[in-house]
Enzyme design. Structure first.
Site, PDB file in Angstrom:
ATOM      1  N   ASP A  47       1.582  -8.594   7.029  1.00 58.96           N
ATOM      2  CA  ASP A  47       1.769  -8.445   5.646  1.00 58.96           C
ATOM      3  C   ASP A  47       2.475  -9.802   5.251  1.00 58.96           C
ATOM      4  OD1 ASP A  47       1.921  -5.505   3.780  1.00 58.96           O
ATOM      5  OD2 ASP A  47       2.982  -7.250   2.991  1.00 58.96           O
ATOM      6  N   ASP A  67      -0.101 -14.512   5.578  1.00 60.13           N
ATOM      7  CA  ASP A  67      -0.692 -14.489   4.153  1.00 60.13           C
ATOM      8  C   ASP A  67      -2.302 -14.157   4.550  1.00 60.13           C
ATOM      9  OD1 ASP A  67      -1.924 -14.809   1.823  1.00 60.13           O
ATOM     10  OD2 ASP A  67      -1.039 -16.498   1.355  1.00 60.13           O
ATOM     11  N   VAL A  68      -2.890 -13.222   4.124  1.00 65.29           N
ATOM     12  CA  VAL A  68      -4.315 -12.969   4.554  1.00 65.29           C
ATOM     13  C   VAL A  68      -5.292 -13.642   3.744  1.00 65.29           C
ATOM     14  CG1 VAL A  68      -3.728 -10.819   5.962  1.00 65.29           C
ATOM     15  CG2 VAL A  68      -4.327 -10.733   3.586  1.00 65.29           C
ATOM     16  N   SER A 147     -11.841   0.374  -3.295  1.00 59.04           N
ATOM     17  CA  SER A 147     -11.362   0.999  -4.333  1.00 59.04           C
ATOM     18  C   SER A 147     -12.509   1.646  -5.259  1.00 59.04           C
ATOM     19  CB  SER A 147     -10.550   0.313  -5.239  1.00 59.04           C
ATOM     20  OG  SER A 147      -9.996   0.858  -6.443  1.00 59.04           O
ATOM     21  N   SER A 149     -12.524   1.174  -7.990  1.00 62.08           N
ATOM     22  CA  SER A 149     -12.667   0.025  -8.899  1.00 62.08           C
ATOM     23  C   SER A 149     -13.960  -0.942  -8.210  1.00 62.08           C
ATOM     24  CB  SER A 149     -11.434  -0.820  -9.013  1.00 62.08           C
ATOM     25  OG  SER A 149     -10.461  -0.187  -9.881  1.00 62.08           O
ATOM     26  N   TYR A 160     -10.509  -7.807  -9.683  1.00 66.80           N
ATOM     27  CA  TYR A 160     -10.190  -7.048  -8.770  1.00 66.80           C
ATOM     28  C   TYR A 160     -11.575  -6.040  -8.748  1.00 66.80           C
ATOM     29  CZ  TYR A 160      -7.699  -2.856  -6.525  1.00 66.80           C
ATOM     30  OH  TYR A 160      -7.243  -1.826  -5.853  1.00 66.80           O
TER      31      TYR A 160
HETATM   32  N1  NAD Z   1      -2.704   2.488  -5.181  1.00 61.46           N
HETATM   33  C1  NAD Z   1      -3.919   2.936  -5.631  1.00 61.46           C
HETATM   34  O1  NAD Z   1      -4.004   3.666  -6.546  1.00 61.46           O
HETATM   35  C2  NAD Z   1      -4.966   2.245  -4.981  1.00 61.46           C
HETATM   36  C3  NAD Z   1      -6.340   2.696  -5.380  1.00 61.46           C
HETATM   37  C4  NAD Z   1      -7.531   2.160  -4.755  1.00 61.46           C
HETATM   38  C5  NAD Z   1      -7.317   1.274  -4.000  1.00 61.46           C
HETATM   39  N2  NAD Z   1      -6.032   0.800  -3.604  1.00 61.46           N
HETATM   40  C6  NAD Z   1      -6.025  -0.360  -2.554  1.00 61.46           C
HETATM   41  O2  NAD Z   1      -5.277   0.215  -1.359  1.00 61.46           O
HETATM   42  C7  NAD Z   1      -5.013  -1.043  -0.557  1.00 61.46           C
HETATM   43  C8  NAD Z   1      -3.404  -0.732  -0.555  1.00 61.46           C
HETATM   44  O3  NAD Z   1      -2.663  -0.746  -1.742  1.00 61.46           O
HETATM   45  P1  NAD Z   1      -1.224   0.157  -1.913  1.00 61.46           P
HETATM   46  O4  NAD Z   1      -1.441   1.056  -3.162  1.00 61.46           O
HETATM   47  O5  NAD Z   1      -0.595   0.768  -0.416  1.00 61.46           O
HETATM   48  O6  NAD Z   1      -0.506  -1.010  -2.481  1.00 61.46           O
HETATM   49  P2  NAD Z   1       0.826  -1.616  -2.112  1.00 61.46           P
HETATM   50  O7  NAD Z   1       1.276  -2.861  -2.897  1.00 61.46           O
HETATM   51  O8  NAD Z   1       1.984  -0.630  -1.766  1.00 61.46           O
HETATM   52  O9  NAD Z   1       0.507  -2.470  -0.541  1.00 61.46           O
HETATM   53  C9  NAD Z   1      -0.220  -3.519  -0.663  1.00 61.46           C
HETATM   54  C10 NAD Z   1       0.293  -4.415   0.817  1.00 61.46           C
HETATM   55  O10 NAD Z   1      -0.507  -5.593   0.700  1.00 61.46           O
HETATM   56  C11 NAD Z   1       0.379  -6.732   1.139  1.00 61.46           C
HETATM   57  N3  NAD Z   1      -0.091  -8.152   0.464  1.00 61.46           N
HETATM   58  C12 NAD Z   1      -0.457  -8.256  -0.611  1.00 61.46           C
HETATM   59  N4  NAD Z   1      -0.597  -9.759  -0.629  1.00 61.46           N
HETATM   60  C13 NAD Z   1      -0.779 -10.094   0.426  1.00 61.46           C
HETATM   61  C14 NAD Z   1      -1.312 -11.403   1.190  1.00 61.46           C
HETATM   62  N5  NAD Z   1      -1.558 -12.427   0.488  1.00 61.46           N
HETATM   63  N6  NAD Z   1      -1.100 -11.387   2.765  1.00 61.46           N
HETATM   64  C15 NAD Z   1      -0.709 -10.255   3.140  1.00 61.46           C
HETATM   65  N7  NAD Z   1      -0.353  -8.981   2.756  1.00 61.46           N
HETATM   66  C16 NAD Z   1      -0.327  -9.107   1.241  1.00 61.46           C
HETATM   67  C17 NAD Z   1       1.807  -6.232   0.145  1.00 61.46           C
HETATM   68  O11 NAD Z   1       2.965  -7.208   0.641  1.00 61.46           O
HETATM   69  C18 NAD Z   1       1.710  -4.849   0.339  1.00 61.46           C
HETATM   70  O12 NAD Z   1       2.549  -4.502   1.532  1.00 61.46           O
HETATM   71  C19 NAD Z   1      -4.946  -2.163  -1.342  1.00 61.46           C
HETATM   72  O13 NAD Z   1      -6.182  -2.819  -0.819  1.00 61.46           O
HETATM   73  C20 NAD Z   1      -5.482  -1.628  -2.870  1.00 61.46           C
HETATM   74  O14 NAD Z   1      -6.109  -2.541  -3.517  1.00 61.46           O
HETATM   75  C21 NAD Z   1      -5.043   0.924  -4.247  1.00 61.46           C
END
Ligand code: NAD
Length: 265
Positions: A47, A67-68, A147, A149, A160
């Site tokens: 992360d 950084d992925v 998602s 989305s 996105y």
């Molecule tokens: N929360 C929602 O309602 C929702 C809905 C649909 C899909 N998602 C997807 O679910 C996944 C997880 O989301 P979440 O809700 O846990 O969000 P979150 O923000 O809690 O977690 C996302 C994580 O990704 C990490 N991250 C961001 N950019 C990065 C990078 N460049 N390199 C490495 N790590 C990085 C962040 O530090 C964070 O820990 C995401 O792919 C998001 O698009 C979330």
């Protein structure tokens, strides 16, 4: 009556397995990590931010900052996982970010490229290194978080939407290419999960009411409710499931988009 087969409380479907998990300190990532650990896996979390993972590290939980959206960093992280745990059985692509709410003319090119690089590029960068390792070991599983989305367009989420749709079709292509290698590739599309990413929703009462009204179950979910779907797809229980997209959204996508007739008539 035949004898009743007891259902184990903790199935341990991942005993001896090594899971590489991106975004593993975020809402869904941390919840999924906990589920994998409870079922016997060792987890290599990457992360951008450590958040509160330092206090949880153990023999079976390793963290590396990465950084992925950077292809070189992705390659190094996969190699570091194999060096640390000796193998890699499951890749979970969970890191993601929505970005600014704007239309295409309002989206800066550099921001668009960053969002595509993170949400879609990372899946490609990691898979191209992780899959050969899995093939060398006799197989494995990739599960990527897209998602709802990624299944349709939203207002103001152009990058996105494009990236998450790309994750779905990239995964289908990888599923076709590697089915005979014993590598399964699947996608989970969450709807509204209660995580740090969506925390701002609750601060906008009108939008929040609108959001909940659109979900037949009338609520957002605990990220573990999505994590369980991720684990199933990554497990041997899903042995004939590849190239599929599992939607976990409380019924959101079951709607046609027509008005809520029962509310008005
Ligand atoms: N929360 C929602 O309602 C929702 C809905 C649909 C899909 N998602 C997807 O679910 C996944 C997880 O989301 P979440 O809700 O846990 O969000 P979150 O923000 O809690 O977690 C996302 C994580 O990704 C990490 N991250 C961001 N950019 C990065 C990078 N460049 N390199 C490495 N790590 C990085 C962040 O530090 C964070 O820990 C995401 O792919 C998001 O698009 C979330």
């Amino acid at each position: 009556m035949g004898s009743i087969v007891p259902v184990p409380i903790t199935p341990q479907r991942f005993a001896g397995k090594i899971v590489f998990l991106t975004g593993g300190t975020g809402g869904l990532g941390a919840a999924t990590c906990e589920l994998f650990l409870a079922e016997g896996a060792s987890v290599f979390v990457v992360d951008l931010h450590a958040h509160d993972i330092a206090s949880k590290l153990s023999k079976t939980l390793h963290f590396q900052k990465c950084d992925v959206s950077d292809p070189v960093a992705c390659e190094e992280a996969v190699r570091a996982c194999v060096a640390h745990f000796g193998r890699l059985d499951v890749l979970i692509n969970c890191a993601g970010r929505v970005g600014p709410v704007t239309d295409v003319p309002g989206m800066p090119v550099e921001e668009f490229q960053k969002l595509i690089g993170l949400n879609l590029g990372s899946v490609f960068y990691l898979s191209r290194v992780a899959i050969p390792q899995m093939i060398k070991q006799g197989g494995g599983a990739v599960v990527s978080i897209a998602s709802t989305s990624g299944l349709a367009g939203d207002y103001g989420l152009c990058a996105y939407n494009a990236a998450k749709a790309g994750v779905i079709n990239l995964s289908r292509a990888m599923a076709c290419d590697h089915a005979k290698d014993g590598v399964r590739v699947n996608v989970v599309c969450p709807g509204y999960m209660i995580t740090p990413m969506s925390a701002a929703f609750e601060t906008q009462p009108d939008m929040y009411a609108d959001l909940l009204d659109g979900i037949p179950q009338g609520r957002g979910c605990d990220p573990k409710e999505v994590g369980r779907a991720v684990l199933w797809l990554a497990s041997d229980e899903a042995s004939f499931t590849t190239g599929t997209t599992l939607v976990v959204d409380g019924g959101w996508g079951a709607r046609s988009g027509a008005p809520k007739f029962t509310k008005y008539m």
